[in-house]
Write an enzyme that holds these catalytic residues in place. Structure first.
Site, short mmCIF file in Angstrom:
data_model
loop_
_atom_site.label_atom_id
_atom_site.label_comp_id
_atom_site.label_asym_id
_atom_site.label_seq_id
_atom_site.Cartn_x
_atom_site.Cartn_y
_atom_site.Cartn_z
N TYR A 118 -6.19 6.84 4.14
CA TYR A 118 -6.44 5.81 3.13
C TYR A 118 -5.67 4.52 3.47
O TYR A 118 -6.24 3.42 3.47
CB TYR A 118 -6.03 6.31 1.72
CG TYR A 118 -5.95 5.14 0.78
CD1 TYR A 118 -7.09 4.58 0.24
CD2 TYR A 118 -4.71 4.53 0.51
CE1 TYR A 118 -7.03 3.45 -0.56
CE2 TYR A 118 -4.64 3.40 -0.28
CZ TYR A 118 -5.81 2.87 -0.82
OH TYR A 118 -5.75 1.74 -1.59
N ASP A 168 -9.65 4.63 -3.14
CA ASP A 168 -8.55 5.16 -3.96
C ASP A 168 -9.15 5.70 -5.26
O ASP A 168 -10.37 5.78 -5.41
CB ASP A 168 -7.48 4.09 -4.20
CG ASP A 168 -7.98 2.93 -5.04
OD1 ASP A 168 -9.18 2.93 -5.44
OD2 ASP A 168 -7.19 2.01 -5.32
N GLU A 173 0.82 -1.21 0.00
CA GLU A 173 0.00 0.00 0.00
C GLU A 173 0.86 1.27 0.00
O GLU A 173 0.52 2.25 -0.63
CB GLU A 173 -0.97 0.00 1.19
CG GLU A 173 -2.11 -0.99 1.06
CD GLU A 173 -3.02 -0.70 -0.14
OE1 GLU A 173 -3.09 0.47 -0.59
OE2 GLU A 173 -3.65 -1.64 -0.64
#
Ligand code: SF4
Length: 355
Positions: A128, A146, A46
């Site tokens: 996020y 996203d 990520e």
């Protein structure tokens, strides 16, 4: 009224049959047995995927996990080794935070926390990424939004307000789809749908598992959404880069300041980057040669043009802050500095006065 349960069920069936095979994911067989992905691998992927494509990340991820298979291995690595391995992936603050985060996790016992709030307290983990790790690695019902997910949601709900203003509304709409059953798989299914079917320019609605629920598809708006506010023009900055090799092949390089653009990375000495024409300030005296052409590179907030000057130097210690690096390997440089090397190398090679 949108049938959110029917959408998530259709997505789950599609994901079980069509999930992308990615090195940070579990295999379908593991998923069937309820095995969750390693939080270290989810976190690493990520961080690498922030503003970077899957295709660009794949090789870096494999090299990182081969060299540092666990968070403890990464925490014990030298900063310079990690920065060199990250070179070329861009957004170098991510690499500095990566090291800090690995060390914070190890200092706290070696296990990543599973809750969003605790993840948010770690270096380099924003809202996020915290939601993505909590959801994908720990199956928490977090909403992960996203760019791919924003596009899917804008189309499913035919939300016409332009980005970036629409972000909070799209996150709220995405949350209405987040299930309590297998939320981690749902998050990845939304990402996969955006990456492979609901693509930016020509969505493949004929193959889409949720086409029957999609308002943009029904209204013929799919390819127009999400709408985007025009972006401001990026300014152009200019500078000079000095590529200097010692006669034994060692390269004169500086470690850039830890904060700011390319922070902590190796680079050629050069002038500041500004909108004015740069004034030469060579790091060592000598007969510097101008390399033909310019290096062009685009950062998030500006375009950059660098003129490159080359010199083969016969001294040993430079009278400047940089140091000569023996065993010079251009792969340890960030992309813009590699481009400077590509311009200078033929000049250093071809001019007999520079040999
Ligand atoms: Fe995207 Fe088309 Fe599927 Fe709607 S039907 S979600 S626009 S691919």
């Amino acid at each position: 009224m949108c049938d959110t349960a029917a959408i998530t069920a259709a997505l789950a069936r599609w994901y079980d049959a069509s999930a992308r095979v990615l090195p940070w994911r579990t295999t379908p067989h593991e998923r069937m047995r309820g095995i969750r992905p390693d939080p270290y691998r989810v976190w690493l992927s990520e961080i690498m995927l922030q503003q970077t494509t899957v295709a660009a990340v794949r090789g870096y991820f494999l090299r990182f996990t081969e060299r540092w298979p666990t968070v403890a291995d990464l925490a014990a690595a030298q900063d310079a080794e990690v920065m060199a391995e990250w070179a070329g992936l861009g957004y170098y603050a991510r690499a500095r935070n990566l090291i800090a985060c690995a060390r914070a996790v190890v200092a706290a016992g070696g296990a990543f926390p599973s809750e969003r709030a605790a993840l948010l307290a770690l270096p380099g983990i924003g809202p996020y990424t915290a939601a993505a790790i909590a959801s994908i690695a720990f199956d928490r019902p977090e909403t992960v939004v996203d760019g791919n997910v924003e596009r899917v949601v804008a189309r499913l709900f035919a939300h016409e307000d332009p980005l970036p203003r629409a972000k909070p509304a799209l996150t709220r709409l995405a949350a209405t789809l987040t299930p309590h059953d297998r939320p981690g798989e749902h998050a990845q299914a939304m990402m996969d749908l955006g990456a492979t079917i609901c693509t930016p320019r020509a969505p493949l609605c004929g193959l889409c598992p949720v086409a029957g629920f999609c308002a943009a598809h029904a209204r013929g708006l799919a390819a127009e959404l999400p709408r985007k506010a025009p972006k401001p023009e990026k300014p152009l900055r200019k500078g000079l880069a000095y590529v200097c090799l010692r006669s034994d092949g060692a390269a004169l390089l500086e470690t850039r300041p830890p904060r700011g653009l390319l922070g902590g990375m190796l680079g050629w000495p050069g002038t500041p980057w500004s909108d004015a024409t740069p004034r030469p300030a060579p790091p060592v005296p000598g007969d510097w040669r101008a390399c033909p052409g310019v290096v062009r590179h685009t950062f998030t907030h500006f375009h950059l043009e660098l003129q490159v000057l080359a010199l083969r130097w016969s001294g040993m210690q430079p009278p400047c802050p940089g140091t000569f690096h023996e065993g010079f390997d251009p792969r340890a440089l960030p992309t813009v500095m590699r481009k400077c090397w590509e311009l200078a190398a033929p000049v250093l090679e071809a001019d007999p006065r520079l040999r």
